[in-house]
Scaffold this motif. Structure first.
Motif, PDB file in Angstrom:
ATOM      1  N   GLY A  28       0.786  -1.225   0.000  1.00 59.30           N
ATOM      2  CA  GLY A  28       0.000   0.000   0.000  1.00 59.30           C
ATOM      3  C   GLY A  28       0.819   1.276   0.000  1.00 59.30           C
ATOM      4  N   LEU A  29       2.151   1.169   0.030  1.00 59.10           N
ATOM      5  CA  LEU A  29       3.001   2.356   0.045  1.00 59.10           C
ATOM      6  C   LEU A  29       3.538   2.650  -1.356  1.00 59.10           C
ATOM      7  N   SER A  30       3.821   3.916  -1.615  1.00 58.20           N
ATOM      8  CA  SER A  30       4.282   4.343  -2.934  1.00 58.20           C
ATOM      9  C   SER A  30       5.575   5.146  -2.816  1.00 58.20           C
ATOM     10  N   LEU A  31       6.432   4.970  -3.824  1.00 57.19           N
ATOM     11  CA  LEU A  31       7.700   5.690  -3.902  1.00 57.19           C
ATOM     12  C   LEU A  31       7.738   6.462  -5.210  1.00 57.19           C
ATOM     13  N   ALA A  32       7.954   7.773  -5.131  1.00 56.24           N
ATOM     14  CA  ALA A  32       8.166   8.588  -6.329  1.00 56.24           C
ATOM     15  C   ALA A  32       9.654   8.564  -6.659  1.00 56.24           C
ATOM     16  N   MET A  33       9.988   8.204  -7.899  1.00 54.98           N
ATOM     17  CA  MET A  33      11.378   8.140  -8.340  1.00 54.98           C
ATOM     18  C   MET A  33      11.622   9.278  -9.319  1.00 54.98           C
ATOM     19  N   VAL A  34      12.419  10.246  -8.893  1.00 54.64           N
ATOM     20  CA  VAL A  34      12.654  11.463  -9.660  1.00 54.64           C
ATOM     21  C   VAL A  34      14.005  11.347 -10.361  1.00 54.64           C
ATOM     22  N   PHE A  35      13.997  11.441 -11.691  1.00 52.95           N
ATOM     23  CA  PHE A  35      15.213  11.249 -12.471  1.00 52.95           C
ATOM     24  C   PHE A  35      15.548  12.485 -13.294  1.00 52.95           C
ATOM     25  N   GLU A  36      16.654  13.132 -12.940  1.00 48.85           N
ATOM     26  CA  GLU A  36      17.251  14.132 -13.819  1.00 48.85           C
ATOM     27  C   GLU A  36      18.278  13.473 -14.736  1.00 48.85           C
ATOM     28  N   LYS A  37      18.819  12.332 -14.300  1.00 49.98           N
ATOM     29  CA  LYS A  37      19.833  11.603 -15.063  1.00 49.98           C
ATOM     30  C   LYS A  37      19.287  10.260 -15.513  1.00 49.98           C
TER      31      LYS A  37
ATOM     32  N   HIS B  10      13.882  -0.458   5.831  1.00 50.73           N
ATOM     33  CA  HIS B  10      14.282   0.184   7.082  1.00 50.73           C
ATOM     34  C   HIS B  10      13.931   1.660   7.131  1.00 50.73           C
ATOM     35  N   VAL B  11      13.700   2.292   5.977  1.00 51.26           N
ATOM     36  CA  VAL B  11      13.274   3.688   5.942  1.00 51.26           C
ATOM     37  C   VAL B  11      11.753   3.811   5.928  1.00 51.26           C
ATOM     38  N   MET B  12      11.071   2.933   5.173  1.00 53.47           N
ATOM     39  CA  MET B  12       9.633   3.072   4.974  1.00 53.47           C
ATOM     40  C   MET B  12       8.801   2.023   5.708  1.00 53.47           C
ATOM     41  N   GLY B  13       9.438   1.004   6.235  1.00 53.83           N
ATOM     42  CA  GLY B  13       8.700  -0.032   6.948  1.00 53.83           C
ATOM     43  C   GLY B  13       7.966   0.537   8.151  1.00 53.83           C
ATOM     44  N   GLY B  14       6.766   0.074   8.360  1.00 53.54           N
ATOM     45  CA  GLY B  14       5.966   0.547   9.484  1.00 53.54           C
ATOM     46  C   GLY B  14       5.090   1.727   9.168  1.00 53.54           C
ATOM     47  N   MET B  15       5.272   2.362   7.991  1.00 56.17           N
ATOM     48  CA  MET B  15       4.390   3.459   7.613  1.00 56.17           C
ATOM     49  C   MET B  15       3.013   2.920   7.244  1.00 56.17           C
ATOM     50  N   LYS B  16       1.990   3.675   7.549  1.00 63.62           N
ATOM     51  CA  LYS B  16       0.623   3.244   7.269  1.00 63.62           C
ATOM     52  C   LYS B  16       0.215   3.724   5.879  1.00 63.62           C
ATOM     53  N   PRO B  17      -0.408   2.851   5.084  1.00 65.90           N
ATOM     54  CA  PRO B  17      -0.900   3.294   3.772  1.00 65.90           C
ATOM     55  C   PRO B  17      -1.875   4.455   3.899  1.00 65.90           C
TER      56      PRO B  17
END
Length: 333
Positions: free
Chosen positions: A67-76, A324-331
């Motif tokens: 249920g979690l989302s990651l935005a991947m921002v690419f300039e390169k 380890h950074v996003m684990g435990g966050m609620k959707p």
């Protein structure tokens, strides 16, 4: 971490976690990761142990980022960073969305701070592969969600997680190992110095005059008593446990290509150079390789090369970091 081995079919045994409830607690929950020094030595140990566990298949079918989302921002442009973060989010149950600079226009079409304030309303984390470290700093300052450095002009911390996972697989504990980085004193060289500070490895940067790593990074490492050496003497390679190189001409430096090729003559990693390593020594390159410049195909395909194992470990190391950074966050939904 509790694990069990299925014995119902000995020919197809798999080690799996009992339940999601037995997962280790996320050690960097909700924090930014802009530099390897954003984690402690103990947290690095936890992330690398998790990466090794994931590689062994012990997290199969466990979806801690559901249920979690990651935005991947690419300039390169990207092959490894985009693929491994995208696949990693999928395997952990989450979703990744790729945003090119044509779509966002960081700092041109929109202020970086405005991009951050928009993204924090929709997604749970941001990974940026950008030109300037300052861009990531601004994203992190204005977004109330974790920001991960997928590469900048100053640092490449996620790459170093995979690198040290590979070193440990081949050589055991990194403490006391002699890592020699040869070539341009760029973002990889800076991050190698940081990892030496965290792990106790000995880091030597071999580079021509005028192409040294960032002075502040080097001075801080020396102030803290890290075993870091800067030289242009190629004999530093002899007996090394790890030899590492990167491209001489990074994206955005094309106008300097001729000057750089001339300056780096003699720094090309060849099979002959690999013969000078310790008998157990290994060769690493973060890729892509510019064959005929910093290395040759015969080196990346050499028995001492672990270049493609290293590339594989981008997936495992970054999955561990994401957990380890996003684990435990609620959707959000």
């Amino acid at each position: 971490m509790t694990a069990q081995t299925s014995t119902s079919d000995p020919a197809a045994q798999q080690v799996t976690l009992h339940t999601q409830g037995t997962l280790p607690a996320p050690c960097m929950a909700g924090r930014d990761f802009l530099s390897n020094l954003d984690m402690s030595s103990a947290e690095l140990r936890t992330v690398l142990d998790t990466a090794a566990s994931m590689k062994r298949g012990e997290w199969r079918n466990v979806k801690p980022l559901l249920g979690l989302s990651l935005a991947m921002v690419f300039e390169k442009a990207s092959l490894r960073t985009r693929t491994t973060f995208d696949v990693g989010m999928y395997q952990l149950g989450g979703h990744a969305i790729t945003l090119s600079n044509q779509e966002i226009g960081l700092g041109t079409r929109e202020r970086v701070s405005d991009v951050a304030r928009n993204l924090e309303r929709w997604v749970d984390g941001v990974m940026g592969r950008v030109y300037l470290q300052q861009t990531l700093t601004e994203l992190a300052e204005h977004a109330g969600i974790p920001v991960i450095n997928g590469l900048s002009d100053m640092l490449h911390p996620v790459q170093l997680l995979a690198d040290y996972q590979t070193i440990e697989e081949e050589l055991g504990a990194a403490a006391g190992k002699r890592v020699v980085y040869i070539g341009d004193g760029n973002n990889l060289a800076n991050s190698h110095i940081h990892m030496g500070m965290l792990t106790g490895s000995s880091v030597t940067v071999v580079t021509p005059l005028g192409f040294e790593p960032n002075g502040a990074v080097l001075q801080e490492a020396l102030r803290q008593g890290a075993d870091v050496t800067l030289t242009n003497d190629l004999s530093a390679i002899d007996g090394a446990d790890v030899l590492y190189t990167d491209v001489w001409i990074s994206m955005g430096q094309e106008a300097e290509a001729d000057r750089r090729r001339k300056a780096f003559q003699g720094y090309q990693v060849t099979p002959t150079m690999l013969d000078r390593l310790a008998p157990h020594g290994i060769f690493l390159h973060c890729l892509p390789a510019h064959y005929g410049e910093e290395t040759v195909p015969e080196a990346t395909e050499h028995p001492k090369s672990r270049v493609f194992d290293q590339a594989e470990n981008r997936l495992h190391a970054q999955k561990a970091l994401l957990y380890h950074v996003m684990g435990g966050m609620k959707p959000r939904w």
